[in-house]
Design a protein around this motif. Structure first.
Motif, PDB file in Angstrom:
ATOM      1  N   VAL A 191       0.825  -1.211   0.000  1.00 57.77           N
ATOM      2  CA  VAL A 191       0.000   0.000   0.000  1.00 57.77           C
ATOM      3  C   VAL A 191       0.859   1.261   0.000  1.00 57.77           C
ATOM      4  N   GLU A 192       2.087   1.151   0.533  1.00 56.12           N
ATOM      5  CA  GLU A 192       2.952   2.326   0.526  1.00 56.12           C
ATOM      6  C   GLU A 192       4.405   1.884   0.625  1.00 56.12           C
ATOM      7  N   LEU A 193       5.277   2.624  -0.044  1.00 57.78           N
ATOM      8  CA  LEU A 193       6.686   2.257  -0.091  1.00 57.78           C
ATOM      9  C   LEU A 193       7.502   3.539  -0.199  1.00 57.78           C
ATOM     10  N   GLY A 194       8.454   3.717   0.697  1.00 53.10           N
ATOM     11  CA  GLY A 194       9.253   4.938   0.613  1.00 53.10           C
ATOM     12  C   GLY A 194      10.366   4.944   1.641  1.00 53.10           C
ATOM     13  N   SER A 195      11.083   6.062   1.714  1.00 54.97           N
ATOM     14  CA  SER A 195      12.162   6.173   2.683  1.00 54.97           C
ATOM     15  C   SER A 195      11.576   6.141   4.086  1.00 54.97           C
ATOM     16  N   GLY A 228       6.509  11.134  -5.497  1.00 56.35           N
ATOM     17  CA  GLY A 228       7.723  11.884  -5.188  1.00 56.35           C
ATOM     18  C   GLY A 228       8.527  11.171  -4.134  1.00 56.35           C
ATOM     19  N   ALA A 229       8.229  11.474  -2.862  1.00 54.51           N
ATOM     20  CA  ALA A 229       9.004  10.863  -1.783  1.00 54.51           C
ATOM     21  C   ALA A 229       8.665   9.393  -1.595  1.00 54.51           C
ATOM     22  N   GLN A 230       7.446   9.004  -1.956  1.00 56.84           N
ATOM     23  CA  GLN A 230       7.056   7.616  -1.752  1.00 56.84           C
ATOM     24  C   GLN A 230       6.035   7.190  -2.790  1.00 56.84           C
TER      25      GLN A 230
END
Ligand SMILES: Nc1ncnc2c1ncn2[C@@H]1O[C@H](COP(=O)(O)OP(=O)(O)OP(=O)(O)O)[C@@H](O)[C@H]1O
Ligand SMILES: Nc1ncnc2c1ncn2[C@@H]1O[C@H](COP(=O)(O)OP(=O)(O)O)[C@@H](O)[C@H]1O
Ligand code: SF4
Ligand code: SF4
Ligand SMILES: [Mg+2]
Ligand SMILES: [Mg+2]
Lengths: 328, 344
Positions: free
Chosen positions: B247-251, B323-325
């Motif tokens: 559902v979400e992936l990021g730093s 962008g970020a994620q």
């Protein structure tokens, strides 16, 4: 306010032909009505043994008891059989990590709750089911009328845990014992159940002992927290004091080694070593082999639980001085 | 002896160490007529990820969301129904690529249950020497490697090498499991709830050790846990799963500092407070995660999402880069039809 439960110098020892376990080595605390005492400790520290002692649930033939446990003045450790069954069915209820231990898989949830209500109140069939339904509503189980007909395995983990709380409260207990009731639940479900227990505790004005190894969970539910180590309470304090200014080196270590927000990149302050074997009766401070403040007086004899101000108790020869040592 | 040398970096630092494309695993549900049923548990559905060299990728999500299935797929303990994998440029289990055996040498795994993972009849030294010996290392060199591995995980070889698993504490057993994972000098280690069964004071010891080993040996980690605090502590990037999907992936900064997906936000605010003056007042979402046998249509989170609208039931939101994620939510998809989405 008078105490609901008084535990004094409780000792529990399990004796089998090949080994002895000194599981609880002198535990004392009180619980008032309407109060939640959190008991925090690592695996094997004696949390569950302490809790189960209050219902005398240990195998009688190989358990050796010492000390005293009084509920509203009645001594539990010497209680006769009928008083004990009264205690277990009416006065004290318990919820567990695994709701499967509370429910019989072959009967519906409704049947089991209604049956308990009937036994304890003498209500008729229809009234007991009505009460069972109210109880499911109270623990916020959606469509309770339908859920009464469900079997335990047909419910999700969170729902079963709620149903178990309903079952526990069905006899209107004075004291609720909770042994890691949310440990097996998912994060988003755990917080719902914690809030539910907090609310019901107020509504029913019941005393709660909540055992957990999770500091965050203890902070969410407790008025006071007792930290256990090797079968003893090493520190007992109101929750704010325990979090802001823990005094015992073990409590301090436990808090420091618990990872939380904002610790990224820092080296964790781990406590070296592991808890002691419980085969021997401790002759000094049980934490001494892992304690960086250890000194000769620590191992000469077990330190007492001493008051260091404002209902804050610490079992350490340095009680009070430790902070200075850490700051230095 | 070639198989016992640490593997060389091949494509350089910019080439992902591991790439997985469109992994899918459905498990048939037992039962139904004649013991055959059409129903499946959709444990992992079209999941793609990449792991950069030297990073720690955290994987979080509630139980049953598919974290362990992903881990088992990545080392091919189970075969995917669909999907491909590439290890440092080499396709896995394909004609011109590397074999599954080679994958399993370079990618190792540590499980939650430290006891079940060890053979109770072998001493620690025998357990640790097993794989190197099987790969042809002579006995004397294997003994030296065992000593070295025990040293690395902070267990004194003189007192632990000849012990059996039941003579160790949970924390010590988990150190042995980590040592065993290191025995063939892997490049990637998948840690599936590897510290979850440990007490906090011991967990901290093992986490410190994992950080040290990573630097010392130049390792890459996939760190799977339901404990958001520990994942935050250790990870560079974080992947959030719900019912078999990302559902979400990021730093780590983006996921914890500015979570975009309603589920990520709920998960983060469901963490118990460590401050008695700021206890949680309200649970962020109600109910339990639904059954992965019949996941909701469209967005799988919609049955618990406070922002769900019609489009969420009809259309599955893509994992879109913001962008970020990357986020899989219609509120972040331009022109999706969700009232909170930007107009096209
Ligand atoms: N019936 C029993 N017979 C023998 N030993 C026992 C018995 N019950 C508990 N023990 C031992 O008593 C000690 C304390 O156990 P207890 O279950 O209270 O730990 P705990 O603090 O609840 O730990 P956990 O967090 O793992 O639940 C342990 O060493 C345990 O193995
Ligand atoms: N071998 C299997 N057979 C059938 N179902 C399975 C099997 N392994 C996992 N599952 C199911 O797949 C889903 C995802 O499981 P898992 O990957 O273990 O989740 P997690 O590790 O996130 O808790 C769950 O519903 C689980 O019950
Ligand atoms: S009594 Fe001594 S060994 Fe025990 S905790 Fe206090 S300082 Fe440490
Ligand atoms: S797609 Fe819809 S249901 Fe899913 S998270 Fe976004 S708003 Fe909620
Ligand atoms: Mg216990
Ligand atoms: Mg798992």
């Amino acid at each position: 306010m008078s105490d609901l439960l008084q535990v004094r110098d409780l000792h529990v020892k399990f004796v089998t032909p090949d080994r002895t376990v000194n599981a609880v080595n002198g535990v004392s605390f009180d619980v008032k009505r309407g109060e939640t005492l959190g008991i925090l400790g690592e695996s094997g520290s004696g949390k569950s043994v302490t809790l189960r002692s209050i219902l005398r649930l240990h195998p009688e033939h190989r358990t050796r008891w010492g000390g005293s446990i009084k509920l509203e003045g009645d001594e539990i450790l010497t209680m006769g059989r009928s008083a004990l069954s009264d205690l277990r069915g009416q006065r004290v209820a318990m919820i567990f990590q695994e709701p499967a231990t509370a429910f019989d898989p072959v009967f519906t949830i409704g049947h089991q709750i209604a049956e308990t209500v009937r036994r304890h109140t003498g209500k008729g069939e229809a009234d007991s089911w009505k009460r069972a339904r109210e109880l499911l509503e109270m623990v916020r189980i959606p469509s309770p009328a339908q859920r009464l007909k469900a079997y335990p395995h047909e419910m999700s983990g969170g729902m079963r845990q709620r149903a178990m709380i309903a079952l526990a409260l069905s006899c209107n207990p004075a004291l609720l014992l909770a042994d890691e009731p949310t440990t097996a639940l998912d994060a988003t479900v755990q917080i719902q159940v914690l809030l539910l227990i907090r609310e019901l505790q107020r509504e029913f004005n019941v005393g709660v002992i909540f055992v957990t190894h999770d500091i965050g969970v203890a902070v969410e539910v407790s008025d006071r927290i007792g930290v256990m180590y090797a079968g003893k309470i090493v520190e007992l304090a109101p929750v704010e004091q325990m979090v802001d200014a823990p005094r015992h080196p073990y409590s301090r270590g436990l808090l420091a080694s618990t990872v939380h927000d904002g610790m990224r990149g820092q080296r964790l302050e781990a406590i070296p070593g592991a808890p002691p074997d419980l085969a021997e009766v401790p002759t000094g401070c049980s934490f001494a082999p892992r304690c960086k403040f250890v000194q000769p007086s620590c191992v000469a004899r077990p330190p007492d639980l001493r008051e260091v101000g404002g209902s804050h108790l610490v079992r350490c020869v340095l009680a009070g001085a430790v902070e200075a040592g850490v700051a230095a | 002896m070639d198989s016992l040398m640490p593997r060389e970096d091949r494509g350089g630092p910019a080439q992902p160490l591991l790439l997985a494309q469109g992994l899918r695993k459905h498990f048939p549900v037992p039962g139904g007529l004649l013991g055959r049923s059409r129903k499946v548990v959709r444990a992992v559905d079209d999941l793609s990820l990449s792991v950069a060299k030297g990073e720690t990728l955290g994987v979080v999500g509630e139980s049953g969301c598919g974290k362990s299935t992903v881990a088992r797929l990545l080392i091919r303990l189970i075969k995917p129904d669909k999907g491909t994998m590439v290890l440092d440029g080499d396709p896995v289990d394909e004609p011109h690529g590397i074999t599954v055996n080679e994958l399993r040498r370079q990618v190792q795994m540590v499980f939650q249950d430290s006891y079940a993972s060890l053979n109770p009849r072998l001493t620690i030294a025998e357990t640790l020497a097993f794989a190197p010996r099987a790969h042809g290392l002579p006995a004397s060199e294997a003994r030296a490697r065992v000593r070295d591995l025990l040293d690395k995980v902070g267990l004194d070889p003189a007192s632990y090498a000849e012990r059996y698993p039941h003579e160790l504490s949970g924390g010590q057993r988990q150190r042995v499991n980590i040592a065993r994972a290191l025995a063939l000098r892997p490049r990637l280690i998948i840690l599936d709830e590897a510290v979850s069964a440990l007490d906090k004071s011991v967990e901290a010891q093992v986490l410190n050790m994992l950080v040290d080993l990573k630097t010392e040996l130049g390792l890459t980690y996939i760190f799977i846990s339901h404990d958001l605090n520990v994942v935050q502590y250790l990870s560079d990037r974080v992947l959030v799963m719900y019912l078999g999907k990302i559902v979400e992936l990021g730093s780590v900064e983006a996921i914890y500092g500015n979570p975009q997906h309603p589920y990520t936000r709920a998960l983060l605010s469901a963490r118990p407070s460590m401050d008695p003056r700021r206890r949680t007042k309200e649970a962020p979402i109600q109910g339990d995660p639904p059954n992965p046998i019949d996941p909701p249509s469209g967005c799988r989170f919609r049955t618990r999402c406070p922002f769900a609208e019609d489009v969420c039931a009809r259309v599955e939101p893509p994992l879109a880069d913001t962008g970020a994620q990357a986020v899989a939510c219609h509120m972040r998809v331009v022109g999706s039809g969700h009232s909170k989405a930007a107009a096209p």
